[in-house]
Each structure stands twice: as structure tokens, then as C-alpha cells.
Design a protein around this motif. Structure first.
Motif, mmCIF file in Angstrom:
data_model
loop_
_atom_site.group_PDB
_atom_site.id
_atom_site.type_symbol
_atom_site.label_atom_id
_atom_site.label_comp_id
_atom_site.label_asym_id
_atom_site.label_seq_id
_atom_site.Cartn_x
_atom_site.Cartn_y
_atom_site.Cartn_z
ATOM 1 N N GLY A 13 -1.054 10.784 3.035
ATOM 2 C CA GLY A 13 0.276 11.398 3.091
ATOM 3 C C GLY A 13 1.244 10.775 2.105
ATOM 4 N N LEU A 14 1.148 9.470 1.922
ATOM 5 C CA LEU A 14 2.050 8.792 0.983
ATOM 6 C C LEU A 14 1.901 9.361 -0.415
ATOM 7 C CD1 LEU A 14 1.061 5.355 2.388
ATOM 8 C CD2 LEU A 14 3.454 6.084 2.250
ATOM 9 N N ALA A 15 0.638 9.513 -0.838
ATOM 10 C CA ALA A 15 0.347 10.015 -2.183
ATOM 11 C C ALA A 15 0.819 11.457 -2.337
ATOM 12 C CB ALA A 15 -1.151 9.908 -2.452
ATOM 13 N N ALA A 55 14.364 0.702 11.348
ATOM 14 C CA ALA A 55 15.037 1.935 11.779
ATOM 15 C C ALA A 55 13.986 2.990 12.134
ATOM 16 C CB ALA A 55 15.946 2.452 10.669
ATOM 17 N N TYR A 56 12.937 3.030 11.329
ATOM 18 C CA TYR A 56 11.846 3.980 11.570
ATOM 19 C C TYR A 56 11.219 3.757 12.947
ATOM 20 C CZ TYR A 56 6.889 5.325 11.416
ATOM 21 O OH TYR A 56 5.643 5.807 11.722
ATOM 22 N N SER A 57 10.837 2.507 13.219
ATOM 23 C CA SER A 57 10.104 2.215 14.444
ATOM 24 C C SER A 57 10.944 2.462 15.699
ATOM 25 C CB SER A 57 9.628 0.758 14.396
ATOM 26 O OG SER A 57 8.706 0.513 15.421
ATOM 27 N N SER A 112 10.525 8.831 3.910
ATOM 28 C CA SER A 112 11.334 8.184 4.953
ATOM 29 C C SER A 112 11.722 9.218 5.989
ATOM 30 C CB SER A 112 12.593 7.561 4.349
ATOM 31 O OG SER A 112 12.267 6.390 3.644
ATOM 32 N N THR A 113 11.318 8.996 7.230
ATOM 33 C CA THR A 113 11.428 10.025 8.262
ATOM 34 C C THR A 113 12.580 9.822 9.240
ATOM 35 O OG1 THR A 113 9.685 8.768 9.366
ATOM 36 C CG2 THR A 113 9.006 10.764 8.204
ATOM 37 N N ASN A 114 13.291 8.699 9.139
ATOM 38 C CA ASN A 114 14.401 8.480 10.075
ATOM 39 C C ASN A 114 15.572 9.415 9.730
ATOM 40 O OD1 ASN A 114 17.105 6.953 10.819
ATOM 41 N ND2 ASN A 114 15.519 6.280 12.216
ATOM 42 N N ASP A 141 0.824 -1.202 0.000
ATOM 43 C CA ASP A 141 0.000 0.000 0.000
ATOM 44 C C ASP A 141 0.871 1.271 0.000
ATOM 45 O OD1 ASP A 141 -3.040 0.498 0.346
ATOM 46 O OD2 ASP A 141 -2.036 2.026 1.546
ATOM 47 N N PHE A 142 2.037 1.192 0.642
ATOM 48 C CA PHE A 142 2.959 2.346 0.655
ATOM 49 C C PHE A 142 3.382 2.710 -0.764
ATOM 50 C CE2 PHE A 142 4.953 1.384 5.126
ATOM 51 C CZ PHE A 142 3.780 1.769 5.724
ATOM 52 N N GLY A 143 3.829 1.687 -1.492
ATOM 53 C CA GLY A 143 4.362 1.942 -2.829
ATOM 54 C C GLY A 143 3.285 2.346 -3.817
ATOM 55 N N GLY A 198 2.482 6.697 14.438
ATOM 56 C CA GLY A 198 3.011 7.699 13.516
ATOM 57 C C GLY A 198 2.567 7.423 12.094
ATOM 58 N N ASP A 199 3.274 8.008 11.138
ATOM 59 C CA ASP A 199 2.864 7.913 9.733
ATOM 60 C C ASP A 199 2.837 6.482 9.201
ATOM 61 O OD1 ASP A 199 5.626 7.790 9.857
ATOM 62 O OD2 ASP A 199 5.989 9.202 8.233
ATOM 63 N N GLY A 200 3.582 5.572 9.847
ATOM 64 C CA GLY A 200 3.570 4.177 9.409
ATOM 65 C C GLY A 200 2.194 3.521 9.451
ATOM 66 N N VAL A 205 9.917 4.392 0.730
ATOM 67 C CA VAL A 205 9.049 4.888 1.792
ATOM 68 C C VAL A 205 9.621 4.481 3.158
ATOM 69 C CG1 VAL A 205 6.734 4.754 2.794
ATOM 70 C CG2 VAL A 205 7.030 4.890 0.300
ATOM 71 N N ALA A 206 9.755 3.188 3.380
ATOM 72 C CA ALA A 206 10.267 2.687 4.665
ATOM 73 C C ALA A 206 11.732 3.094 4.836
ATOM 74 C CB ALA A 206 10.135 1.169 4.705
ATOM 75 N N SER A 207 12.054 3.674 5.979
ATOM 76 C CA SER A 207 13.410 4.199 6.192
ATOM 77 C C SER A 207 14.485 3.132 6.028
ATOM 78 C CB SER A 207 13.512 4.823 7.586
ATOM 79 O OG SER A 207 12.785 6.036 7.635
ATOM 80 N N THR A 208 14.245 1.936 6.538
ATOM 81 C CA THR A 208 15.250 0.868 6.426
ATOM 82 C C THR A 208 15.570 0.594 4.953
ATOM 83 O OG1 THR A 208 14.488 -0.074 8.508
ATOM 84 C CG2 THR A 208 15.745 -1.529 7.078
HETATM 85 N N1 PHE Z 1 7.974 7.371 7.683
HETATM 86 C C1 PHE Z 1 7.978 5.939 7.457
HETATM 87 C C2 PHE Z 1 9.421 5.450 7.519
HETATM 88 O O1 PHE Z 1 10.321 6.219 7.536
HETATM 89 C C3 PHE Z 1 7.349 5.547 6.154
HETATM 90 C C4 PHE Z 1 5.933 6.009 5.923
HETATM 91 C C5 PHE Z 1 5.650 7.331 5.570
HETATM 92 C C6 PHE Z 1 4.871 5.149 6.019
HETATM 93 C C7 PHE Z 1 4.343 7.783 5.352
HETATM 94 C C8 PHE Z 1 3.571 5.568 5.803
HETATM 95 C C9 PHE Z 1 3.302 6.904 5.492
HETATM 96 O O2 PHE Z 1 9.683 4.281 7.514
#
Ligand code: PHE
Length: 381
Positions: free
Chosen positions: A306-308, A178-180, A130-132, A45-47, A254-256, A106-109
Motif C-alpha cells: 500500500g505504501l508504494a 496520532a494515528y494509533s 497519513s490516515t488521521n 520501510d515506510f519511506g 491497520g495499515d501501520g 507517511v506517519a500522521s504525526t
Molecule cells: N496510516 C499511517 C498513519 O497515518 C501510515 C501508514 C500508511 C503506514 C500505510 C503504513 C502503510 O500514520
């Protein structure tokens, strides 16, 4: 005057071919940008949402004649949500597709895995979401258009303490992400600074399907809320068990959590719970954001998340940078991305700082049956 020997001429020709092949593809069929995203697997769903957002930006660009007089082509590679796949996806994009810039992951790792390769190969990469913090610390080729986890953690800590009046929280994190782990730390730091107490911290793995040992430990400490900085696939399973164990407090994340499937299940395990993310249609006040929301609805018949919106914005910054670079050369595009100031995106105005990060607002969302409710926008100080 020095005359080149046949050998020197051959070497020079070989070097020219080599440097030509290292450049990016800019031919009559256009400029090629690579995407690496999870399009299958438990983060699909992220991608998919991210690619949908990017496609809106791409349609707009090509309808207006492209950039540097050329059409832009986007090639997507599926990471299947896996680090090794993310690395090979990036390598394929560079070697096979000769891309001049990359958008993902999307996923920081996964951005950490792909970003290291972009850095080594000198190809600029923009992560939409990616927020990390470590992602852009890889080096001068790696950028992002979203907020960072220290900010997001503080937003949710303040919300828990000041709006929900919660002072005892247990944290349940994905130890392989890494994100979590980073967002768990950020929340803890901010929440304890506000006088809150983290009464227990437990971990799970992405592959786990049962969480009862960790849940009973957390609940034995009588938390008023649980902070679960994970991704939606595991969250759905965790929430079911948490509610099954009789926990009545709020779950926070969070955003995840963001996904189109979050509210598609008919059970109400997350109804009334809260998470932060980078965008909500209700918070979209600028003309650019409103136009994006309208186009997204028309094209995909769902609300953009937010992803879109961040996918759209990453593409806007990439295209704008190619235009400002005046060239499809990756090194020049990289310099232009670094100089990004005041690009009006769906998620706000994007300026990249010396750390190659954007400084952005967060929205807090409440899960409702079959929808999410916009609660508030929190601006960075
Ligand atoms: N911020 C998450 C990360 O760094 C990814 C993410 C962003 C997931 C926005 C969903 C929505 O792994």
C-alpha cells in the motif's frame, strides 16, 4: 505623473527579487517537487517503499516528456521518523530547494508537523498515506490520497465481529502516535456499535521494548482478539511477547502493520493475523494498477504494498495538477490539486472532496509465512 524616487525603485526591485525567490524553481533543469519521508530509523520501510512508488510515476512522466515541457526533479529529505526532523525537512525543501509542491509524510504525526509548515508557507502538500483526520484539517494546502482512520477502524471492527465472530477485544495503542490513538478510538466506536465489547485498553510508547505489564493486564480480561493499531517495528516486539504469554486469539491491526519486513522474520508470531491497508496486488483489477504492479516488480523485484501504491498515486495527482494548473506556481498548483477528480491511480480512482480527502477502498490482508494473503476488498458506502 508620479516619478519614482531612487528609494522607491530600490524597494520595488527588492520586492521583485523576494517574490521571485518565493516562487518555485522552474528553470532549464526542470520543476522541483520535494519529498519528506522516513528513509532511516524504525520507520525506514515506510519511506523507502513510498519513494519506490513515486519513482515509478516519475520515470513514466519524464519518459513521456515531463510536464509543461519540463523535466520534473524530485528531491527527498529524510525525516528519520521524527517530528522535529519532519518540520526541518519541509523547511529545507521550501527554502533551499524552492519546491513547488511537497509529497509526504507517511506517519500522521509527522504529516501534522510538516503540514503546518506547508500551510504557513503556502506550499501544497499531498500525503500519500497519513490516515488521521486531523492531517488535512490543517488547512487548504494539505491533501491526501488515502482513506481515513474512521473508515479503516470500521472495516476492521466489522471484520472482527462479522467474519471472525469475535465479541471481546482488548486494544493496545501507541500513546504518542496520532494515528494509533485515533485508529484505536475509531475501532472502539465501530466495534461497540456492532455490539462488541472492548474489555481493556492499554498504551505503549514508541521507545518501549518491553510490554509485559500491559500484556498481562489485557490477557487477564480474556479477550478473543487484540487490536494493535501501531507500526510494524513495535508490532514485531509486541507480537513476540503476546505469543510468548500464550495468547492464542487473533491479533488485528491497520495499515501501520504494512512493511516488507513484516513477513521476513522466520518466526510465525503473526501468521494468521489480519490487518487493513490501501492496496494489494491481488486486488489490482484496473489496467493502471496492473501496469503499476508489473513495473514495480520489474524494478524492485518485490511485490508493491500500500505504501508504494499510494506513493505512486500521490505523485500522479501532483503531476496531473501541475499540468492542469498550466503553471509551476504553488498557489495555482494548490487550486488544481483541490480540483482533482477522477485520476486513475494504482489504488483506484482519486477524487478529492471539500475536506481535501480521497474516498477509497480498503483491503484486508492475512499474514502468512513469508507473504501476505489478500482476503477481501471493502468499499466505502
Ligand atoms: N496510516 C499511517 C498513519 O497515518 C501510515 C501508514 C500508511 C503506514 C500505510 C503504513 C502503510 O500514520
Amino acid at each position: 505623473m508620479h516619478h519614482l524616487t531612487r528609494r522607491e525603485l530600490l524597494q520595488a526591485a527588492a520586492a521583485a527579487t523576494l517574490s521571485g525567490s518565493l516562487g518555485c524553481k522552474k528553470s532549464s533543469n526542470g520543476i522541483t517537487i520535494g519529498l519528506y519521508l522516513s528513509l532511516t530509523g524504525d520507520k525506514a520501510d515506510f519511506g523507502i517503499s513510498t519513494r519506490n512508488g513515486i519513482n515509478i510515476a516519475l520515470d513514466e512522466l519524464n519518459a513521456a516528456g515531463g510536464v509543461l515541457g519540463q523535466r520534473v526533479r524530485v528531491v527527498a529529505e529524510d525525516t528519520r521518523g521524527d517530528s522535529n526532523e519532519a518540520a526541518s525537512a519541509v523547511t529545507r525543501l521550501i527554502d533551499r530547494e524552492r519546491v513547488c509542491g511537497i509529497i509526504g509524510e507517511v506517519a500522521s504525526t509527522l504529516s501534522l508537523a510538516g503540514g503546518r509548515i506547508c500551510q504557513r508557507r503556502g506550499i501544497p502538500m499531498i500525503s500519500p498515506s497519513s490516515t488521521n483526520p486531523a492531517v488535512t484539517q490543517i488547512g487548504d494546502c494539505v491533501f491526501r490520497v488515502c482513506f481515513l482512520d474512521p473508515f479503516q477502524g470500521e472495516v476492521m471492527a466489522r471484520f472482527a465481529k462479522n467474519s471472525l465472530h469475535v465479541s471481546r477485544v482488548a486494544i493496545f495503542k501507541d500513546q504518542g502516535s496520532a494515528y494509533s490513538t485515533g485508529l484505536a478510538d475509531a475501532f472502539r466506536t465501530a466495534f461497540t456499535a456492532l455490539g462488541g465489547q472492548v474489555v481493556d485498553t492499554q498504551s505503549y510508547r514508541e521507545t518501549d521494548t518491553h510490554f509485559s505489564a500491559q500484556i498481562s493486564s489485557m490477557l487477564s480480561h480474556q479477550p478473543e482478539a487484540l487490536f494493535v493499531p501501531g507500526y510494524y517495528a513495535q508490532l514485531a516486539l509486541i507480537a513476540r511477547e503476546v505469543r510468548g504469554a500464550g495468547f492464542q486469539g487473533r491479533m488485528l491491526g491497520g495499515d501501520g502493520w504494512s512493511s516488507n519486513t513484516l513477513t521476513q522474520n522466520d518466526d510465525d508470531k503473526l501468521v494468521g493475523d489480519f490487518y487493513s491497508e490501501g492496496f494489494a496486488p491481488e486486488g489490482a483489477t484496473t489496467p493502471v494498477a496492473q501496469r503499476f504492479v508489473q513495473k514495480y516488480r520489474e524494478k524492485y523485484r518485490i511485490e508493491p504494498n500500500g505504501l508504494a501504491a499510494l506513493g505512486y498515486d500521490a505523485a500522479l495527482v501532483m503531476f496531473d495538477s501541475i499540468r492542469r494548473a498550466g503553471s509551476a506556481d504553488p498557489a495555482q498548483i494548490k487550486r488544481a490539486i483541490a480540483a482533482t477528480r477522477g485520476v486513475n491511480g494504482a489504488t483506484g480512482t482519486i477524487s478529492l472532496n471539500a475536506q481535501r480527502d480521497a474516498v477509497k477502498s480498503a483491503v484486508i490482508l492475512e499474514v502468512r509465512e513469508n507473504s501476505v494473503r489478500y482476503r477481501e476488498t471493502v468499499n466505502p458506502t
